[in-house]
Design a protein around this motif. Structure first.
Motif, mmCIF file in Angstrom:
data_model
loop_
_atom_site.group_PDB
_atom_site.id
_atom_site.type_symbol
_atom_site.label_atom_id
_atom_site.label_comp_id
_atom_site.label_asym_id
_atom_site.label_seq_id
_atom_site.Cartn_x
_atom_site.Cartn_y
_atom_site.Cartn_z
ATOM 1 N N TYR A 202 0.721 -1.163 -0.010
ATOM 2 C CA TYR A 202 0.124 -0.120 -0.091
ATOM 3 C C TYR A 202 0.778 1.337 0.093
ATOM 4 N N ASN A 203 1.779 1.236 0.863
ATOM 5 C CA ASN A 203 2.792 2.524 0.776
ATOM 6 C C ASN A 203 3.534 2.592 -0.287
ATOM 7 N N THR A 204 3.951 1.557 -0.995
ATOM 8 C CA THR A 204 4.630 1.579 -2.235
ATOM 9 C C THR A 204 3.954 2.493 -3.073
ATOM 10 N N TRP A 205 2.640 2.236 -3.158
ATOM 11 C CA TRP A 205 1.621 3.154 -3.962
ATOM 12 C C TRP A 205 1.342 4.509 -3.368
ATOM 13 N N ALA A 206 0.946 4.432 -2.172
ATOM 14 C CA ALA A 206 0.510 5.649 -1.413
ATOM 15 C C ALA A 206 1.677 6.995 -1.312
ATOM 16 N N TRP A 207 2.753 6.312 -1.182
ATOM 17 C CA TRP A 207 3.894 7.186 -1.013
ATOM 18 C C TRP A 207 4.650 7.474 -2.498
ATOM 19 N N GLY A 208 3.990 7.177 -3.461
ATOM 20 C CA GLY A 208 4.798 7.473 -5.013
ATOM 21 C C GLY A 208 6.126 6.712 -5.227
ATOM 22 N N TYR A 209 5.964 5.716 -5.092
ATOM 23 C CA TYR A 209 7.510 4.848 -5.354
ATOM 24 C C TYR A 209 6.932 4.394 -6.784
ATOM 25 N N HIS A 210 5.872 3.910 -6.983
ATOM 26 C CA HIS A 210 5.670 3.485 -8.539
ATOM 27 C C HIS A 210 4.149 3.840 -8.831
ATOM 28 N N SER A 211 4.007 3.931 -10.234
ATOM 29 C CA SER A 211 2.788 4.266 -10.819
ATOM 30 C C SER A 211 1.867 3.090 -11.182
ATOM 31 N N PRO A 212 0.502 3.186 -11.142
ATOM 32 C CA PRO A 212 -0.127 1.957 -11.415
ATOM 33 C C PRO A 212 0.125 1.262 -12.691
ATOM 34 N N ARG A 213 0.789 1.797 -13.617
ATOM 35 C CA ARG A 213 1.280 0.956 -14.641
ATOM 36 C C ARG A 213 2.526 0.034 -13.873
ATOM 37 N N GLN A 214 3.330 0.539 -13.420
ATOM 38 C CA GLN A 214 4.550 -0.188 -12.831
ATOM 39 C C GLN A 214 4.071 -1.300 -11.938
ATOM 40 N N ILE A 215 3.140 -0.975 -11.049
ATOM 41 C CA ILE A 215 2.497 -1.780 -10.033
ATOM 42 C C ILE A 215 2.017 -3.166 -10.680
ATOM 43 N N TYR A 216 0.991 -2.774 -11.596
ATOM 44 C CA TYR A 216 0.472 -3.748 -12.420
ATOM 45 C C TYR A 216 1.498 -4.801 -13.128
ATOM 46 N N TYR A 217 2.534 -4.291 -13.625
ATOM 47 C CA TYR A 217 3.581 -5.061 -14.132
ATOM 48 C C TYR A 217 4.390 -5.893 -13.238
ATOM 49 N N GLY A 218 4.437 -5.323 -11.789
ATOM 50 C CA GLY A 218 5.359 -6.273 -10.741
ATOM 51 C C GLY A 218 4.100 -7.144 -10.287
ATOM 52 N N VAL A 219 2.682 -7.252 -10.446
ATOM 53 C CA VAL A 219 1.713 -7.865 -10.122
ATOM 54 C C VAL A 219 1.784 -9.308 -11.118
ATOM 55 N N LEU A 220 1.725 -8.594 -12.387
ATOM 56 C CA LEU A 220 1.800 -9.655 -13.697
ATOM 57 C C LEU A 220 3.201 -10.574 -13.381
ATOM 58 N N ALA A 221 4.172 -9.830 -13.124
ATOM 59 C CA ALA A 221 5.562 -10.565 -12.834
ATOM 60 C C ALA A 221 5.515 -11.738 -11.844
ATOM 61 N N ALA A 222 4.855 -11.325 -10.728
ATOM 62 C CA ALA A 222 4.532 -12.202 -9.595
ATOM 63 C C ALA A 222 3.606 -13.409 -10.108
ATOM 64 N N CYS A 223 2.756 -13.191 -10.839
ATOM 65 C CA CYS A 223 1.843 -14.284 -11.377
ATOM 66 C C CYS A 223 2.516 -15.111 -12.311
ATOM 67 N N ILE A 224 3.008 -14.771 -13.245
ATOM 68 C CA ILE A 224 3.717 -15.568 -14.273
ATOM 69 C C ILE A 224 4.802 -16.089 -13.537
ATOM 70 N N SER A 225 5.746 -15.814 -12.801
ATOM 71 C CA SER A 225 6.801 -16.333 -12.156
ATOM 72 C C SER A 225 6.088 -17.556 -11.109
ATOM 73 N N SER A 226 4.940 -17.334 -10.434
ATOM 74 C CA SER A 226 4.508 -18.411 -9.510
ATOM 75 C C SER A 226 4.046 -19.496 -10.646
ATOM 76 N N LEU A 227 3.469 -19.234 -11.755
ATOM 77 C CA LEU A 227 2.747 -20.161 -12.664
ATOM 78 C C LEU A 227 4.053 -20.978 -13.202
ATOM 79 N N ILE A 228 5.015 -20.342 -13.447
ATOM 80 C CA ILE A 228 6.081 -20.941 -13.919
ATOM 81 C C ILE A 228 6.694 -21.873 -12.874
ATOM 82 N N LEU A 229 6.880 -21.608 -11.837
ATOM 83 C CA LEU A 229 7.570 -22.363 -10.734
ATOM 84 C C LEU A 229 6.598 -23.813 -10.370
#
Length: 257
Positions: A202-229
């Protein structure tokens, strides 16, 4: 004919794969919607962090002090969970190594280290510096990729390592010995990791460390890597398949076979 354990494992695999796929599909829809509609907020920071520390508000100063402790506690809870799992031998209440859990935990850590290298590489390829320091590539949220990856994988590891016949007895108040605190430690450490991860993300977004696009890319990376594993762990073609599939053999026994 497959036993009950292998059938249960297949059901578990399908459940986790379906859950992650739904999560990934929803994330992809959000990315597509933001891209198609050209929403300006899609590439904006929720908060512009001051460069000069003297311009920081009281809340920002408090967060700057508290965050390192949140970070350390989340890693500590993660290590406690994995460490407890490595000593979680369903056949014994005494502390003894679970070689299968040790192999899986280390394999997961090495796997994500490789994924993290790919994320850093993609960061530079995409070249998005929004919300980052000057010249700092910020294209994919590593925080979201890391925390969500382990939030997906930790429960999967637990149900893959612990004997299905033992799960209900371990968590039953009638059958759980007072001296056996391992289930409580696992539940407490995972709950703490979940809460601290939620605060961090939450703080990663709220305190401006990443834009929504960058956050969604991070979520997608977590999903894809989990599925591969998970695919690697359940694949019969994987080199160590016989060791990590739920046949209740230890790594040492498999190596000696």
């Amino acid at each position: 004919m497959p036993g009950a354990g292998s059938s249960s494992q297949r059901n578990l695999d399908m459940y986790f794969v379906a859950t992650i796929l739904i999560f990934a599909a929803a994330t992809f829809v959000f990315i597509l919607e933001g891209q198609v509609n050209h929403r300006t907020s899609f590439d904006e920071c929720a908060y512009i962090r001051p460069v000069d520390k003297s311009e920081m508000g009281l809340l920002w100063k408090a967060y700057s002090y508290i965050y390192p402790w949140i970070f350390r506690l989340s890693f500590t809870s993660l290590f406690v969970y994995l460490g407890t799992l490595m000593l979680y031998n369903s056949e014994s209440q005494a502390i003894s190594p679970n070689w299968r859990a040790i192999f899986l935990s280390n394999f997961v850590a090495i796997f994500f280290s490789i994924i993290h290298t790919f994320i850093i590489t993609l960061d530079h390829v995409l070249g998005d510096t929004t919300c980052g320091k000057e010249g700092h590539h910020n294209s994919i949220s590593g925080h979201f990729a890391f925390h969500l990856f382990y939030l997906f994988i930790l429960p999967y590891l637990y149900f893959s390592v612990v004997d299905y016949r033992s799960i209900s007895s371990f968590w039953s108040s009638k059958n759980l010995p007072n001296s056996d605190k391992r289930p409580l430690i696992l539940l407490s450490s995972f709950t703490l990791y979940f809460v601290l991860s939620a605060i961090t993300l939450y703080n990663t977004w709220a305190w401006g460390y990443h834009s929504p696009r960058q956050i969604y890319y991070g979520v997608l990376a977590a999903c894809i890597s989990s599925l591969i594993l998970i695919k690697l762990l359940i694949s019969n073609e994987f080199e160590f398949g016989k060791m990590i599939l739920p046949n209740r053999l230890s790594i040492l026994a498999a190596l000696q076979a």
